[in-house]
Design a protein around this motif. Structure first.
Motif, PDB file in Angstrom:
ATOM      1  N   ALA A 338       0.825  -1.215   0.000  1.00 16.07           N
ATOM      2  CA  ALA A 338       0.000   0.000   0.000  1.00 16.07           C
ATOM      3  C   ALA A 338       0.857   1.262   0.000  1.00 16.07           C
ATOM      4  O   ALA A 338       0.325   2.360  -0.142  1.00 16.07           O
ATOM      5  N   ASN A 339       2.161   1.075   0.198  1.00 13.55           N
ATOM      6  CA  ASN A 339       3.112   2.190   0.244  1.00 13.55           C
ATOM      7  C   ASN A 339       2.747   3.196   1.340  1.00 13.55           C
ATOM      8  O   ASN A 339       2.709   4.404   1.113  1.00 13.55           O
ATOM      9  N   ILE A 340       2.470   2.673   2.530  1.00 12.91           N
ATOM     10  CA  ILE A 340       2.150   3.528   3.677  1.00 12.91           C
ATOM     11  C   ILE A 340       3.035   3.152   4.856  1.00 12.91           C
ATOM     12  O   ILE A 340       3.458   2.001   5.002  1.00 12.91           O
ATOM     13  N   SER A 341       3.324   4.146   5.683  1.00 10.01           N
ATOM     14  CA  SER A 341       4.083   3.948   6.917  1.00 10.01           C
ATOM     15  C   SER A 341       3.210   4.390   8.082  1.00 10.01           C
ATOM     16  O   SER A 341       2.604   5.465   8.041  1.00 10.01           O
ATOM     17  N   GLN A 350       2.375   7.471   0.843  1.00 12.94           N
ATOM     18  CA  GLN A 350       3.276   7.994  -0.177  1.00 12.94           C
ATOM     19  C   GLN A 350       2.664   7.971  -1.573  1.00 12.94           C
ATOM     20  O   GLN A 350       3.283   8.413  -2.529  1.00 12.94           O
ATOM     21  N   GLN A 351       1.421   7.448  -1.700  1.00 14.74           N
ATOM     22  CA  GLN A 351       0.744   7.475  -2.982  1.00 14.74           C
ATOM     23  C   GLN A 351      -0.092   8.737  -3.154  1.00 14.74           C
ATOM     24  O   GLN A 351      -0.607   8.990  -4.233  1.00 14.74           O
ATOM     25  N   ARG A 352      -0.244   9.498  -2.081  1.00 13.82           N
ATOM     26  CA  ARG A 352      -1.080  10.703  -2.155  1.00 13.82           C
ATOM     27  C   ARG A 352      -0.266  11.882  -2.666  1.00 13.82           C
ATOM     28  O   ARG A 352       0.927  11.965  -2.444  1.00 13.82           O
TER      29      ARG A 352
END
Length: 352
Positions: A338-341, A350-352
């Motif tokens: 999901a590319n989130i931390s 980090q996709q936003r």
């Protein structure tokens, strides 16, 4: 079906993503279903999560019906021999659920089971084990005697802190953040009492199980629970809502005696609320005057990041638990898919 997992969500889509990811890995090899009841979230939770978790049953409420009512909606739809009520801001290890099932299978009188909940800094949350808030138990808790004498069985009964953390033990109250229930036991006492909107429903349910002759247990298996620290416990509203739940409990289970019992409890509540309101005012004043750097020194925080593609949740939880206590440490869990931390204080998408 062996296990039904019910999660109530309200505007925490990223934490729920993480929770569901850990649950998906934990139910491998288990005949299980996952039910998410969304309490009319405004953050796009359902739209965000459905593509990631097509196997999950999502139930959308058209308004916020409260934690107890939302859980009941899920309970009425579930089919498992066991029911797990799980908070969305939790992380479970790959072996957590199988160990709980094995324990419950081996203890036929166990009606509910709780686990060792870790706070975001890796320390143990005292709420992992609690006693029934009988009038004097509640009084000792609110007056601070419970924390001051943690090894005294009378004063510290609310958190049962005299029990060892590394052994399975019979307790009285299982936390609603991770409440593993035998469906047969739940059916014997009925659904969660919806008079409790946010807090106290777990105390009431645990008490009713004990009155019916079931046992409530604690198992030393780690999970992560962010809310143990992220809830604004210094706010007047928290103090009011939390302790008002105690009064609901006293009225329900002590009947006409609750009027006289509630007098010292109410006095303790108002004293506690006033102190917390005073501390909150001081904190806000310091912030307005620019003294926040005296509270949290800048540039001192140490970040420890875990990548879920490199480490299992079991490993992450064990490393957090074994890490030395450091107030300036912030644990971050990175999800490459999901590319989130995610950490206690922040979520970076980090996709936003």
């Amino acid at each position: 079906m062996k296990l039904s997992i019910i999660i109530v969500n309200y505007n925490v889509k990223y934490y729920l993503y993480q929770c569901l990811d850990s649950v998906r890995k934990a139910i491998k090899g288990i005949d299980a279903e996952v039910i998410v009841v969304d309490n009319h979230s405004q953050d796009g939770s359902l739209e965000y999560l459905k593509p990631f978790y097509p196997e999950v049953m999502f139930i959308a409420s058209n308004h916020n019906v409260g934690f107890a009512r939302a859980n009941n909606i899920g309970i009425m739809r579930c089919k498992g021999e066991y029911v797990l009520l799980l908070n969305p801001d939790t992380v479970v290890g790959e072996n957590t659920l199988s160990e709980c099932i094995s324990f419950m299978d081996a203890h036929e009188n166990a009606g509910a089971l709780g686990v060792r909940m870790l706070k975001a800094d890796g320390t143990i949350a005292k709420e992992s084990r609690r006693g029934i808030p009988y009038p004097m138990t509640a009084f000792y808790k609110m007056t601070g005697l419970c924390d001051r004498f943690p090894n005294n069985r009378r004063f510290s009964h609310y958190y049962m802190s005299y029990l060892p953390w590394d052994e399975a033990s019979q307790i009285e109250v299982v936390s609603g953040a991770f409440c593993f229930l035998r469906k047969k036991a739940l059916d014997s006492v009925g659904l969660i009492d919806e008079d409790y909107f946010m807090y106290g429903e777990d105390i009431d349910l645990s008490f009713r199980l004990l009155k019916k002759g079931w046992e409530n247990w604690y198992l030393p298996v780690n999970i992560l629970h962010y809310k143990g620290e992220s809830t604004e416990r210094s706010s007047f509203r928290y103090v009011h809502v939390f302790y008002d739940a105690m009064l609901i409990f006293l009225r329900k289970h002590y009947g006409w005696r609750s009027f006289w019992i509630s007098i010292p409890v109410k006095c303790a509540i108002y004293l506690k609320a006033s102190l917390e309101l005073f501390k909150l005012g001081i904190k806000r004043m310091r912030k307005m005057l620019g003294f926040t750097h005296l509270i949290v020194p800048k540039g001192k925080k140490r970040f420890v990041t875990f990548n879920t593609s490199e480490k299992s949740y079991e490993m992450i939880l064990n490393e957090m638990y074994s890490s030395p206590e450091e107030k300036d440490t912030e644990f971050v869990i990175y999800h490459p898919q999901a590319n989130i931390s995610i950490s206690l204080d922040r979520v970076i998408d980090q996709q936003r």
